[in-house]
Design a protein around this motif. Structure first.
Motif, PDB file in Angstrom:
ATOM      1  N   ALA A 229       8.298  -3.599  -0.295  1.00  0.00           N
ATOM      2  CA  ALA A 229       7.097  -2.663  -0.431  1.00  0.00           C
ATOM      3  C   ALA A 229       6.070  -3.395   0.426  1.00  0.00           C
ATOM      4  O   ALA A 229       5.849  -4.606   0.596  1.00  0.00           O
ATOM      5  CB  ALA A 229       6.598  -3.088  -1.869  1.00  0.00           C
ATOM      6  N   VAL A 230       5.446  -2.469   1.011  1.00  0.00           N
ATOM      7  CA  VAL A 230       4.335  -2.998   2.059  1.00  0.00           C
ATOM      8  C   VAL A 230       3.116  -2.556   1.740  1.00  0.00           C
ATOM      9  O   VAL A 230       2.721  -1.268   1.393  1.00  0.00           O
ATOM     10  CB  VAL A 230       4.610  -2.167   3.486  1.00  0.00           C
ATOM     11  N   LEU A 231       2.081  -3.453   1.126  1.00  0.00           N
ATOM     12  CA  LEU A 231       0.919  -3.074   0.628  1.00  0.00           C
ATOM     13  C   LEU A 231      -0.225  -3.338   1.769  1.00  0.00           C
ATOM     14  O   LEU A 231      -0.446  -4.682   2.241  1.00  0.00           O
ATOM     15  CB  LEU A 231       0.616  -3.973  -0.702  1.00  0.00           C
ATOM     16  N   ASP A 232      -0.624  -2.165   2.164  1.00  0.00           N
ATOM     17  CA  ASP A 232      -1.645  -2.326   3.431  1.00  0.00           C
ATOM     18  C   ASP A 232      -2.922  -2.265   2.845  1.00  0.00           C
ATOM     19  O   ASP A 232      -3.511  -1.312   2.260  1.00  0.00           O
ATOM     20  CB  ASP A 232      -1.194  -1.373   4.443  1.00  0.00           C
ATOM     21  N   ARG A 233      -3.866  -3.496   2.848  1.00  0.00           N
ATOM     22  CA  ARG A 233      -5.104  -3.624   2.201  1.00  0.00           C
ATOM     23  C   ARG A 233      -5.205  -2.634   0.893  1.00  0.00           C
ATOM     24  O   ARG A 233      -5.923  -2.015   0.636  1.00  0.00           O
ATOM     25  CB  ARG A 233      -6.019  -2.886   3.293  1.00  0.00           C
ATOM     26  N   PRO A 234      -4.217  -3.648  -0.043  1.00  0.00           N
ATOM     27  CA  PRO A 234      -4.336  -2.785  -1.480  1.00  0.00           C
ATOM     28  C   PRO A 234      -5.457  -3.261  -2.182  1.00  0.00           C
ATOM     29  O   PRO A 234      -5.860  -4.408  -2.069  1.00  0.00           O
ATOM     30  CB  PRO A 234      -2.866  -3.378  -1.854  1.00  0.00           C
ATOM     31  N   ASP A 235      -5.851  -2.258  -3.130  1.00  0.00           N
ATOM     32  CA  ASP A 235      -6.652  -2.840  -4.129  1.00  0.00           C
ATOM     33  C   ASP A 235      -6.032  -3.796  -5.239  1.00  0.00           C
ATOM     34  O   ASP A 235      -4.746  -3.595  -5.386  1.00  0.00           O
ATOM     35  CB  ASP A 235      -7.452  -1.633  -4.718  1.00  0.00           C
ATOM     36  N   ASP A 236      -6.939  -4.439  -6.003  1.00  0.00           N
ATOM     37  CA  ASP A 236      -6.273  -5.313  -6.998  1.00  0.00           C
ATOM     38  C   ASP A 236      -5.267  -4.720  -7.928  1.00  0.00           C
ATOM     39  O   ASP A 236      -4.217  -5.063  -8.223  1.00  0.00           O
ATOM     40  CB  ASP A 236      -7.172  -5.988  -7.550  1.00  0.00           C
ATOM     41  N   ARG A 237      -5.635  -3.316  -8.381  1.00  0.00           N
ATOM     42  CA  ARG A 237      -4.946  -2.467  -9.338  1.00  0.00           C
ATOM     43  C   ARG A 237      -3.466  -2.280  -8.853  1.00  0.00           C
ATOM     44  O   ARG A 237      -2.242  -2.333  -9.239  1.00  0.00           O
ATOM     45  CB  ARG A 237      -5.560  -1.292  -9.687  1.00  0.00           C
ATOM     46  N   THR A 238      -3.468  -1.708  -7.587  1.00  0.00           N
ATOM     47  CA  THR A 238      -2.320  -1.371  -6.715  1.00  0.00           C
ATOM     48  C   THR A 238      -1.649  -2.554  -6.641  1.00  0.00           C
ATOM     49  O   THR A 238      -0.009  -2.572  -6.960  1.00  0.00           O
ATOM     50  CB  THR A 238      -2.422  -0.734  -5.354  1.00  0.00           C
ATOM     51  N   ARG A 239      -1.899  -3.768  -6.237  1.00  0.00           N
ATOM     52  CA  ARG A 239      -0.957  -5.116  -6.223  1.00  0.00           C
ATOM     53  C   ARG A 239      -0.429  -5.290  -7.547  1.00  0.00           C
ATOM     54  O   ARG A 239       0.620  -5.608  -7.534  1.00  0.00           O
ATOM     55  CB  ARG A 239      -1.885  -6.177  -5.536  1.00  0.00           C
ATOM     56  N   GLU A 240      -1.477  -5.484  -8.555  1.00  0.00           N
ATOM     57  CA  GLU A 240      -0.893  -5.620  -9.839  1.00  0.00           C
ATOM     58  C   GLU A 240       0.150  -4.723 -10.297  1.00  0.00           C
ATOM     59  O   GLU A 240       1.236  -5.200 -10.677  1.00  0.00           O
ATOM     60  CB  GLU A 240      -2.136  -5.563 -10.745  1.00  0.00           C
ATOM     61  N   ILE A 241       0.049  -3.511 -10.006  1.00  0.00           N
ATOM     62  CA  ILE A 241       1.094  -2.356 -10.595  1.00  0.00           C
ATOM     63  C   ILE A 241       2.418  -2.728  -9.658  1.00  0.00           C
ATOM     64  O   ILE A 241       3.687  -2.734 -10.267  1.00  0.00           O
ATOM     65  CB  ILE A 241       0.849  -1.144 -10.539  1.00  0.00           C
ATOM     66  N   ALA A 242       2.268  -2.892  -8.356  1.00  0.00           N
ATOM     67  CA  ALA A 242       3.445  -3.218  -7.554  1.00  0.00           C
ATOM     68  C   ALA A 242       4.343  -4.404  -8.006  1.00  0.00           C
ATOM     69  O   ALA A 242       5.497  -4.266  -8.325  1.00  0.00           O
ATOM     70  CB  ALA A 242       2.926  -3.216  -6.277  1.00  0.00           C
ATOM     71  N   GLU A 243       3.681  -5.282  -8.181  1.00  0.00           N
ATOM     72  CA  GLU A 243       4.324  -6.689  -8.546  1.00  0.00           C
ATOM     73  C   GLU A 243       5.004  -6.460  -9.898  1.00  0.00           C
ATOM     74  O   GLU A 243       6.119  -6.936 -10.210  1.00  0.00           O
ATOM     75  CB  GLU A 243       3.242  -7.853  -8.576  1.00  0.00           C
ATOM     76  N   ARG A 244       4.297  -6.077 -10.984  1.00  0.00           N
ATOM     77  CA  ARG A 244       4.787  -5.836 -12.223  1.00  0.00           C
ATOM     78  C   ARG A 244       5.802  -4.783 -12.175  1.00  0.00           C
ATOM     79  O   ARG A 244       7.184  -5.139 -12.816  1.00  0.00           O
ATOM     80  CB  ARG A 244       3.649  -5.204 -13.062  1.00  0.00           C
TER      81      ARG A 244
END
Length: 111
Positions: A41-56
């Protein structure tokens, strides 16, 4: 033979959850058919919510790369450099894969 599957995301937030679910279904089906799978998963300049959902939602099933390109092509190129699969495929954080997507693409590539 194996496939490196790449999820590209940046600010999809809740839309990312069904994308990841579809990727999990497709990768599980491919693995059951004997195809090796590597997930990034490549998170390019993610917002906090996107990062949290991806990790979870990925919960250790993928290599997560946080990058600061601001460019989809650069993010995809980064993923290719990190991948070890014989093939690489991409899904954007607001798209869905059907269960057979990877298997059908793999079989077509093999033909």
């Amino acid at each position: 033979m194996n496939i490196s599957c790449v999820i590209n995301a940046h600010r999809e937030a809740h839309v990312l959850k069904p994308t990841i679910a579809s990727v999990h279904r497709a990768t599980a089906f491919a693995a059951a058919c004997g195809i090796g799978i590597e997930l990034h998963a490549v998170l390019d300049r993610p917002d906090d919510r996107t990062r949290e959902i991806a990790e979870r939602e990925l919960d250790g099933s993928a290599h997560i790369h946080a990058v600061d390109f601001g460019d989809l092509a650069a993010a995809r190129n980064h993923a290719v450099q990190q991948s070890s699969g014989d093939y690489v495929t991409f899904v954007d954080g607001d798209d869905l894969w059907c269960r057979r997507w990877l298997v059908d693409c793999f079989l077509m590539a093999q033909a």
